[in-house]
Design a protein around this motif. Sequence first.
Motif, PDB file in Angstrom:
ATOM      1  N   VAL A 120       0.863  -1.190   0.000  1.00  0.00           N
ATOM      2  CA  VAL A 120       0.000   0.000   0.000  1.00  0.00           C
ATOM      3  C   VAL A 120       0.902   1.244   0.000  1.00  0.00           C
ATOM      4  CG1 VAL A 120      -1.855   1.246   1.168  1.00  0.00           C
ATOM      5  CG2 VAL A 120      -1.752  -1.286   1.275  1.00  0.00           C
ATOM      6  N   SER A 121       0.743   2.107  -1.013  1.00  0.00           N
ATOM      7  CA  SER A 121       1.549   3.340  -1.119  1.00  0.00           C
ATOM      8  C   SER A 121       0.630   4.548  -1.217  1.00  0.00           C
ATOM      9  CB  SER A 121       2.471   3.279  -2.345  1.00  0.00           C
ATOM     10  OG  SER A 121       3.335   2.175  -2.273  1.00  0.00           O
ATOM     11  N   ALA A 122       1.191   5.730  -0.974  1.00  0.00           N
ATOM     12  CA  ALA A 122       0.434   6.992  -1.105  1.00  0.00           C
ATOM     13  C   ALA A 122       0.602   7.519  -2.524  1.00  0.00           C
ATOM     14  CB  ALA A 122       0.930   8.008  -0.096  1.00  0.00           C
ATOM     15  N   PRO A 123      -0.451   8.046  -3.120  1.00  0.00           N
ATOM     16  CA  PRO A 123      -0.338   8.565  -4.494  1.00  0.00           C
ATOM     17  C   PRO A 123       0.454   9.867  -4.588  1.00  0.00           C
ATOM     18  CG  PRO A 123      -2.528   8.964  -3.633  1.00  0.00           C
ATOM     19  CD  PRO A 123      -1.823   8.114  -2.624  1.00  0.00           C
ATOM     20  N   TYR A 124       0.572  10.586  -3.435  1.00  0.00           N
ATOM     21  CA  TYR A 124       1.299  11.853  -3.443  1.00  0.00           C
ATOM     22  C   TYR A 124       2.272  11.897  -2.267  1.00  0.00           C
ATOM     23  CZ  TYR A 124      -2.810  12.989  -6.278  1.00  0.00           C
ATOM     24  OH  TYR A 124      -3.812  12.975  -7.220  1.00  0.00           O
ATOM     25  N   SER A 125       3.272  12.733  -2.440  1.00  0.00           N
ATOM     26  CA  SER A 125       4.212  12.944  -1.335  1.00  0.00           C
ATOM     27  C   SER A 125       3.536  13.753  -0.242  1.00  0.00           C
ATOM     28  CB  SER A 125       5.469  13.686  -1.833  1.00  0.00           C
ATOM     29  OG  SER A 125       6.109  12.955  -2.858  1.00  0.00           O
ATOM     30  N   GLY A 126       4.085  13.626   0.972  1.00  0.00           N
ATOM     31  CA  GLY A 126       3.518  14.409   2.053  1.00  0.00           C
ATOM     32  C   GLY A 126       3.976  13.897   3.408  1.00  0.00           C
ATOM     33  N   LEU A 127       3.327  14.386   4.429  1.00  0.00           N
ATOM     34  CA  LEU A 127       3.614  13.986   5.802  1.00  0.00           C
ATOM     35  C   LEU A 127       2.532  13.037   6.308  1.00  0.00           C
ATOM     36  CD1 LEU A 127       4.602  17.460   7.312  1.00  0.00           C
ATOM     37  CD2 LEU A 127       6.142  15.615   6.577  1.00  0.00           C
ATOM     38  N   VAL A 128       2.962  12.033   7.077  1.00  0.00           N
ATOM     39  CA  VAL A 128       1.999  11.089   7.651  1.00  0.00           C
ATOM     40  C   VAL A 128       1.286  11.794   8.797  1.00  0.00           C
ATOM     41  CG1 VAL A 128       1.670   8.862   8.774  1.00  0.00           C
ATOM     42  CG2 VAL A 128       3.444   9.123   7.006  1.00  0.00           C
ATOM     43  N   GLU A 129       0.024  12.096   8.542  1.00  0.00           N
ATOM     44  CA  GLU A 129      -0.747  12.864   9.521  1.00  0.00           C
ATOM     45  C   GLU A 129      -1.387  11.961  10.578  1.00  0.00           C
ATOM     46  OE1 GLU A 129      -4.477  15.082   8.342  1.00  0.00           O
ATOM     47  OE2 GLU A 129      -3.033  16.746   8.501  1.00  0.00           O
ATOM     48  N   SER A 130      -1.817  10.758  10.174  1.00  0.00           N
ATOM     49  CA  SER A 130      -2.412   9.796  11.125  1.00  0.00           C
ATOM     50  C   SER A 130      -2.259   8.378  10.580  1.00  0.00           C
ATOM     51  CB  SER A 130      -3.892  10.117  11.369  1.00  0.00           C
ATOM     52  OG  SER A 130      -4.657   9.900  10.194  1.00  0.00           O
ATOM     53  N   LEU A 131      -2.156   7.455  11.492  1.00  0.00           N
ATOM     54  CA  LEU A 131      -2.107   6.023  11.165  1.00  0.00           C
ATOM     55  C   LEU A 131      -3.285   5.334  11.856  1.00  0.00           C
ATOM     56  CD1 LEU A 131       1.731   5.371  11.603  1.00  0.00           C
ATOM     57  CD2 LEU A 131       0.473   5.534   9.448  1.00  0.00           C
TER      58      LEU A 131
END
Length: 344
Positions: A120-131
């Motif tokens: 599972v990957s994120a489509p955009y770069s950024g900061l992990v705000e919540s898990l």
Amino acid sequence: MKSLWIKARLFFNSIMLFLMVLTFVVGNAEGSNIINFASKDSHQHETFDNQDSHQHETFDNQDSQHTDESLDDHDERIVMSDEIVQKAGIGIKHAAPETIKHTLQLFGEITAIPEQQFLVSAPYSGLVESLKVKVGDLVVKGQVLATIHNTASLNSYDVVAPASGEISHKYVRLGERITEQPLFEITDLSTVRLQMSAFSADLEQLALGQTVQVRDLHDHNATLTQISYLSARMNTQHIAQAQAVLPNNMGFWRPGAHVKADVTVSNRQVKVVVAKTALQQFENQLVVFVRQDNAFIVKPVQLGQADDTYVEIISGLVAGERYASDNSFVLKADLMKASANHAH
């Protein structure tokens, strides 16, 4: 005066004669009593001897009769009522046709199926705000796993599960900046793969579609499957891989676990089999105890092929005969005891 003396003399003689006769009579009477007493004692002793002899003979007859009820020398017959059979825990089954299975035991390891593992990957770069999840959690397709804040657009978006399964890995931490790395791994363990190791001699007996019984090393659980893949190559240790897929809805089969695999390589239908537990060794031959009326008859048998449960009977029994299938050693012990009694 002379006449008076003569009379006295005659009276004295009469007295003496009377005493002599009396002594003789009494003596005969005492001798008769002594003979009678001895005769009575002799008769009594003879009576006791006869009684003792008769009693000993009676006990011998009773013992012989009891032994005859337990064992007949001519046909090795053990008499036993149904009640005693039940109390002794002796199981009764019918000799019958059955399929003899020949199996080959292999060892293997449970693995996840690669096609059922998802990164599972994120489509955009950024900061992990919540898990939203952690390793070991079960998720369903479409469930939110994390929220990522896109620093370029200043928008936040959710990352969702592409498939149902278990979170097997988590690669990021809260507040971490991500670019292209995966966030999670999801593994669907509803089915798993069995990797079996087979030597060259084993491969000659294996074929696609053969039934495999899989058991854990402690024999706590077992399941059936079929061979779905046979490797065309062998590794440097001259071992080839055979594979099968196991249902795992209960989650018992865990990746990394070592298991035993019994592959059925052939089936053969035979006319008569008995349980292997029915066989006993008696007088240097294999025998089965056959139930007839209220007795067990000892029958020597000739064996054919066998599997883990049954053994083929080539001669000695016919289909339909009842035999002692469980605790037959009780009958063997009784038979040996009876034989020992006869020997003495």
